[in-house]
Scaffold this motif. Sequence first.
Motif, PDB file in Angstrom:
ATOM      1  N   TYR A 146      52.977 -21.356  -6.000  1.00 40.38           N
ATOM      2  CA  TYR A 146      53.848 -22.091  -5.084  1.00 40.38           C
ATOM      3  C   TYR A 146      55.301 -21.644  -5.239  1.00 40.38           C
ATOM      4  CZ  TYR A 146      56.589 -25.820  -3.004  1.00 40.38           C
ATOM      5  OH  TYR A 146      57.520 -26.516  -2.246  1.00 40.38           O
ATOM      6  N   MET A 147      55.703 -21.260  -6.439  1.00 39.51           N
ATOM      7  CA  MET A 147      57.073 -20.832  -6.673  1.00 39.51           C
ATOM      8  C   MET A 147      57.392 -19.496  -5.992  1.00 39.51           C
ATOM      9  SD  MET A 147      58.622 -23.160  -8.284  1.00 39.51           S
ATOM     10  CE  MET A 147      57.616 -24.606  -7.949  1.00 39.51           C
ATOM     11  N   ASP A 148      56.360 -18.752  -5.594  1.00 39.43           N
ATOM     12  CA  ASP A 148      56.586 -17.528  -4.825  1.00 39.43           C
ATOM     13  C   ASP A 148      57.254 -17.910  -3.502  1.00 39.43           C
ATOM     14  OD1 ASP A 148      55.570 -14.493  -4.310  1.00 39.43           O
ATOM     15  OD2 ASP A 148      55.400 -15.702  -2.483  1.00 39.43           O
ATOM     16  N   ARG A 149      58.331 -17.254  -3.163  1.00 37.02           N
ATOM     17  CA  ARG A 149      59.138 -17.663  -2.005  1.00 37.02           C
ATOM     18  C   ARG A 149      58.341 -17.659  -0.713  1.00 37.02           C
ATOM     19  NH1 ARG A 149      63.260 -12.866  -0.276  1.00 37.02           N
ATOM     20  NH2 ARG A 149      63.354 -14.266   1.515  1.00 37.02           N
ATOM     21  N   TYR A 150      57.396 -16.708  -0.569  1.00 36.72           N
ATOM     22  CA  TYR A 150      56.642 -16.597   0.676  1.00 36.72           C
ATOM     23  C   TYR A 150      55.543 -17.663   0.757  1.00 36.72           C
ATOM     24  CZ  TYR A 150      59.102 -12.148   0.804  1.00 36.72           C
ATOM     25  OH  TYR A 150      60.072 -11.186   0.799  1.00 36.72           O
ATOM     26  N   ALA A 188      48.700 -20.460  -0.319  1.00 38.65           N
ATOM     27  CA  ALA A 188      49.345 -21.645   0.249  1.00 38.65           C
ATOM     28  C   ALA A 188      48.314 -22.715   0.579  1.00 38.65           C
ATOM     29  CB  ALA A 188      50.142 -21.261   1.494  1.00 38.65           C
ATOM     30  N   MET A 189      47.202 -22.316   1.167  1.00 36.32           N
ATOM     31  CA  MET A 189      46.152 -23.270   1.517  1.00 36.32           C
ATOM     32  C   MET A 189      45.561 -23.919   0.265  1.00 36.32           C
ATOM     33  SD  MET A 189      45.857 -23.435   4.820  1.00 36.32           S
ATOM     34  CE  MET A 189      44.208 -24.068   5.123  1.00 36.32           C
ATOM     35  N   GLU A 190      45.399 -23.126  -0.798  1.00 32.19           N
ATOM     36  CA  GLU A 190      44.847 -23.670  -2.038  1.00 32.19           C
ATOM     37  C   GLU A 190      45.824 -24.653  -2.678  1.00 32.19           C
ATOM     38  OE1 GLU A 190      41.995 -24.055  -5.205  1.00 32.19           O
ATOM     39  OE2 GLU A 190      41.967 -23.560  -3.069  1.00 32.19           O
ATOM     40  N   VAL A 246      53.761 -23.150   2.764  1.00 30.59           N
ATOM     41  CA  VAL A 246      53.439 -24.536   2.432  1.00 30.59           C
ATOM     42  C   VAL A 246      54.439 -25.484   3.083  1.00 30.59           C
ATOM     43  CG1 VAL A 246      53.290 -26.246   0.572  1.00 30.59           C
ATOM     44  CG2 VAL A 246      52.288 -23.968   0.271  1.00 30.59           C
ATOM     45  N   ASP A 247      55.717 -25.158   2.998  1.00 31.11           N
ATOM     46  CA  ASP A 247      56.752 -26.023   3.573  1.00 31.11           C
ATOM     47  C   ASP A 247      56.643 -26.102   5.087  1.00 31.11           C
ATOM     48  OD1 ASP A 247      57.612 -26.377   1.005  1.00 31.11           O
ATOM     49  OD2 ASP A 247      59.393 -25.114   1.173  1.00 31.11           O
ATOM     50  N   ARG A 296      45.555 -27.836  -0.682  1.00 26.04           N
ATOM     51  CA  ARG A 296      44.270 -28.496  -0.923  1.00 26.04           C
ATOM     52  C   ARG A 296      44.296 -29.282  -2.228  1.00 26.04           C
ATOM     53  NH1 ARG A 296      39.883 -28.143  -3.843  1.00 26.04           N
ATOM     54  NH2 ARG A 296      40.582 -26.266  -4.954  1.00 26.04           N
ATOM     55  N   VAL A 297      44.786 -28.653  -3.298  1.00 30.24           N
ATOM     56  CA  VAL A 297      44.818 -29.309  -4.602  1.00 30.24           C
ATOM     57  C   VAL A 297      45.815 -30.468  -4.604  1.00 30.24           C
ATOM     58  CG1 VAL A 297      45.373 -28.997  -7.051  1.00 30.24           C
ATOM     59  CG2 VAL A 297      44.044 -27.257  -5.834  1.00 30.24           C
ATOM     60  N   LEU A 298      46.937 -30.285  -3.946  1.00 28.05           N
ATOM     61  CA  LEU A 298      47.918 -31.371  -3.879  1.00 28.05           C
ATOM     62  C   LEU A 298      47.357 -32.581  -3.141  1.00 28.05           C
ATOM     63  CD1 LEU A 298      51.272 -29.483  -3.179  1.00 28.05           C
ATOM     64  CD2 LEU A 298      50.716 -30.846  -5.199  1.00 28.05           C
TER      65      LEU A 298
END
Length: 247
Positions: A39-43, A16-18, A48-49, A21-23
Amino acid sequence: METENIHLNRENLADAMEVVRVLIEKGEISSNNSLYEKYMDRYVKEIVDTMGEQWGFEVVKSENRKKIYFSAAYDNILWGYTNERLRSKLKVKNNEELYCHLFALLCMIAQFFTESLDYDLTYLKVEEWEQYVTDKAKAIEETSSAEEDSDDLEIRFSEAAKYWLELPDIKERAVAHQQTDARVGILIRLARVLQEEQLLKLEDNRHIYLTDKFESLLKNHFGMAGRKEEIIGYIRNIDDMEGINSA
């Protein structure tokens, strides 16, 4: 408790942090990047959200589902643009001039999209954009209720219209010499700033094509939730309001 441990395990948190960071660095992640799948992984997405809710940003999926974009809240001091930062980006001196740029942008959106946010144009000619802004500005000046409506929409449309109509109407020379104190010159400058943000493509200073990023942010950005249709409808119907008030 077990669910929380799954959500916040070291690997999911690191992913999530990566992603964030890239975004922040690049503004987008394509589907061919491994981070897109992470990111598509639900967890990971939930982490991230949650970060976005706390820090004032949102991750927006593209309309074609091939990218995700970083979208900051408009008034977020850390990621977004305050009025001061917007003035600096657009090289304007005061809020009146800033409102004029924002009004021109809203006019462009109203030309491209219907009130239901369906595409109405494939591309827009700068000269047609200039004429549309001018027509709407004249209608606002002649509409007695413009000030009241503009206050409700949080944009001082009457001030923007007055500023726009006082600008010199110079066409070819403004483009050739980048004369930004002319109407079309301001539109070119605004378009170039939006192009730097990968929101549109400006071709030969004459034709504008919106990008998938622009469409995705317009349709999905939380900062305009419940307002998009209202604002586009207001711009499109200014001429009708003029007729009603003069009747």
